[in-house]
Design an enzyme around this catalytic site. Structure first.
Site, mmCIF file in Angstrom:
data_model
loop_
_atom_site.group_PDB
_atom_site.id
_atom_site.type_symbol
_atom_site.label_atom_id
_atom_site.label_comp_id
_atom_site.label_asym_id
_atom_site.label_seq_id
_atom_site.Cartn_x
_atom_site.Cartn_y
_atom_site.Cartn_z
ATOM 1 N N LEU A 151 2.199 -1.570 0.137
ATOM 2 C CA LEU A 151 3.595 -1.454 0.532
ATOM 3 C C LEU A 151 4.081 -0.034 0.328
ATOM 4 C CD1 LEU A 151 6.521 -2.590 1.135
ATOM 5 C CD2 LEU A 151 6.690 -2.966 -1.345
ATOM 6 N N SER A 152 4.812 0.511 1.309
ATOM 7 C CA SER A 152 5.504 1.788 1.171
ATOM 8 C C SER A 152 4.515 2.897 0.810
ATOM 9 C CB SER A 152 6.615 1.640 0.128
ATOM 10 O OG SER A 152 7.450 2.754 0.103
ATOM 11 N N ALA A 153 4.689 3.547 -0.350
ATOM 12 C CA ALA A 153 3.717 4.566 -0.757
ATOM 13 C C ALA A 153 2.332 3.952 -0.921
ATOM 14 C CB ALA A 153 4.160 5.231 -2.060
#
Length: 347
Positions: A151-153
């Site tokens: 997720l995300s980074a």
């Protein structure tokens, strides 16, 4: 340990603030995890932590799923809450949860943007691969059944791992993430990139922002996206792993248009066009599939109307519930990790 102060950069701080802007704080209780901490897993140039969850009927030859948390998260809020532990016990598979340390990055983001960490054999990229090798060596994991999601980074670091070691992963999934190489110039004459890198954009160092802040999206041609990945490799692999891409249209942290950029990068790597071969609508959720010449699904995209920056879960789902709502983990009436496992054909 790698002291963060020795690697400080104003753009990195801007990046982390952008990734966490508008989101609620991490769940206060992070002291317990369903996974065991492994301290001596091998070379660890990125100074990451390793956690491993073994299903009750763990045996040699099981698949391995690597799950990478987002900024301000930890392994302990990315196991049960996402639905991964229950799914690991059900299928079954071993679950590997790398964890960032604040000493490396003050907001606990994986350093997907740093050339000391996003190249083959270096930094955090090498540390995570070392964890995978440990699981293969000590747990009897099937080396042909290793998957990664984030997720995300953590999604951006998933792109790093798949770009750095495409022959080591059987499939991947990026949730609210970024294409590999999105914070690099197209070529030496990329004046626009140089301008953003030098002076920033609306106060954000756009060489790191990379589409994280709405309106700072780095738009590239599919062949540029493909080249950014190939530039890291000594040779192109015989085949690329299939990938599942997820994005909410209401995401105010990662520009939703990154879904298109990721689609262009991975269809270009697979050598297929960007016209979906099938489309399925489920309320405000749209799934599109891009297939190879033999009809096998190579890229799938999930666009969730109005959904924010989080892993989609379905706590009240029927017949199976999935996950728990929390920071960066929101009820969308769909279980992302289960759908991803189905795409990977983990059953």
């Amino acid at each position: 340990m790698r002291p963060f102060a020795s690697r400080a950069h104003a753009g990195i701080r801007s990046l982390a603030l952008a990734l966490s802007a508008g989101l609620i704080s991490v769940i206060a209780s992070q002291s317990s995890t369903a996974a065991e901490r492994i301290d001596d897993f091998g070379d660890n140039p990125g100074d990451l932590l390793m956690y491993l969850h073994r299903p009750a009927d763990a045996a040699a030859g099981l698949p391995l799923v690597v799950a990478l948390h987002g900024c301000q998260q930890s392994a302990s809020v990315f196991d049960d809450e996402t639905g991964l532990v229950a799914l690991a016990d059900e299928i079954p598979f071993l679950l590997l949860l790398p964890e960032q340390q604040e000493a490396n990055m003050f907001n606990s983001c994986f350093r997907w943007y740093d050339t000391d960490d996003n190249q083959p054999g270096l930094g955090e990229s090498a540390s995570i691969l070392s964890m995978v090798d440990f699981a293969i060596r000590t747990e009897g994991v099937d080396p042909d059944e290793v998957y990664v999601l984030g997720l995300s980074a953590g999604g951006a670091m998933t792109a790093v791992l798949m770009a750095n070691y495409p022959d080591r992963f059987a499939g991947g999934a990026i949730l609210a993430g970024l294409p590999y190489g999105c914070n690099r110039p197209v070529n030496a004459f990329d004046v626009g990139w140089y301008w953003r890198h030098t002076f920033g954009l609306d106060g954000i160092d756009a060489s790191y922002a990379c589409g994280i802040v709405v309106s700072s999206l780095t738009d590239r041609d599919p062949e540029d996206w493909r080249r950014f990945v190939l530039d890291t490799l000594p040779a192109e692999p015989a085949q690329w792993p299939p990938i599942s891409l997820w994005q909410g249209t209401g995401d105010e942290t990662v520009d939703p248009d990154n879904l298109q950029e990721l689609t262009e990068q991975w269809t270009a790597l697979h050598g297929i066009d960007t016209v979906a071969d099938s489309r399925e609508e489920m309320g405000g959720i749209v799934r599109e599939v891009y297939s190879g010449a033999a009809g096998d699904p190579l890229v799938e995209t999930w666009s969730l109307d109005g959904f924010g920056h989080a892993v989609p879960v379905d706590p009240d789902g029927e017949p199976e519930t999935c996950g728990l709502e929390g920071a960066f983990i929101l009820d969308a009436d769909i279980c992302a990790v289960r759908r991803i496992a189905e795409f990977w054909q983990l059953r």
